[in-house]
Scaffold this active site. Structure first.
Site: not given
Length: 309
Positions: A132, A156, A167, A196, A240
């Site tokens: 990341d 994903i 990831i 959202c 979030c």
């Protein structure tokens, strides 16, 4: 030769399980041409906001062979972080990924172990692990290696396990057996777009990072949050999870059993008043191993004040 490649692949997938990773997929190391066009368009539209680092190392982001000389394979790993516990009601919200220890440190150590173990089997290969914080398009590689599809919320999504995963990527200079992509199962669902709070998901799989609550509460450093966002954060103080919480595929998410991601008690139990009363020394002590340290004490105070105004 083929037998050795198969043997190495089987070993790697077994070893990743032993190290606590939930899923492993492998792809051929090559240029991500289509992703390059999408990334360039995204940057040109300013959707990275003040995250200027996203503009750096463009060539390395789209081609792993420029990160590891002679790279032949990209190993992508998923690690579940879905918690069994939740915060107390009406408290400032923290994204689930930040409940436990900083995943960068936890996963980096496991990747280093994995690379050393692979070398014991294959010899002195070259490789690098990334989590990341490097120019790697992790989700693109996860998609290519069959670990899921990129959902309309940009995450994903694994058909059997949802999207609450870290990831990780390990790029190596040996050939392996490669996995193929899976189908996209989002269908006509638009729950993440509809839910959202800031309208950051501007179209399926395209997230305007400069509008995302996670961007404002984590990435935006030492600046005031724009007034037009007032009242839209729904008590999110750090990160979030709205677009993941509403995703139907996350009904399959199962709580992890990884001790490194055991929730910090204060995250689960602090009330609004306790967050407000927190001193800087207490913050540094309690969250010294937490991803929340990225926002620093001043950032948490700013975010807390913003969601209460």
């Amino acid at each position: 030769m083929l037998l050795q490649i198969e043997k190495n692949t089987v070993y790697i997938k077994q070893r990743t399980k032993e190290l606590g990773f939930d899923y492993c997929g492998i792809s051929k190391a090559e240029e991500l041409t289509e992703d390059a066009f999408r990334l360039e368009a995204w940057l040109n539209k300013g959707m990275h906001g003040n995250m200027q680092y996203m503009e750096n190392y463009f060539d390395k982001r789209i081609d792993p062979r420029k990160l590891v000389e002679g790279a032949q394979s990209v190993i992508t790993l998923l690690l579940n972080y879905f918690p069994s516990q939740v915060q107390q009601p009406n408290a400032p919200k923290v994204a689930k990924y930040a409940y436990g220890k900083d995943y960068h440190e936890v996963i980096k150590a496991r990747l280093n172990t994995l690379l050393e173990d692979i070398r014991k089997v294959t010899g002195n290969i070259s490789g690098r692990g990334f989590v990341d914080s490097a120019p790697v398009l992790e989700r693109s590689w996860a998609k290519r290696s069959g670990l899921g599809w990129i959902g309309k919320n940009g995450n994903i999504i694994h058909k059997q396990a949802g999207s609450f995963f870290f990831i990780a990527t390990l790029i190596v200079d040996i050939p392996l057996l490669y996995d193929g992509p899976v189908a996209d199962f989002c269908g006509s669902c638009t729950r993440c777009l509809d839910a959202c709070p800031t309208g950051a998901i501007v179209s399926p799989s395209v997230v305007d990072g400069s509008k995302c609550i996670s961007y404002f509460t984590i990435e935006l450093k030492e600046q005031l949050i724009p007034n037009e966002m007032q009242g839209k954060f729904k008590d999110w103080m750090f990160g979030c999870d709205v677009c993941q919480d509403v995703c139907p595929w996350n009904r399959f998410a199962k709580p992890h059993s990884d001790v490194d991601f055991t929730p910090i008690p204060e995250i689960l139990n602090f009330s609004t008043k306790e967050w407000e009363a927190l001193t800087e020394d207490e913050f540094k002590n309690i969250f010294r191993k937490s991803p929340m340290k990225r926002s620093k004490y001043a950032g948490i105070r700013r975010n807390l004040k913003f969601i209460q105004t």
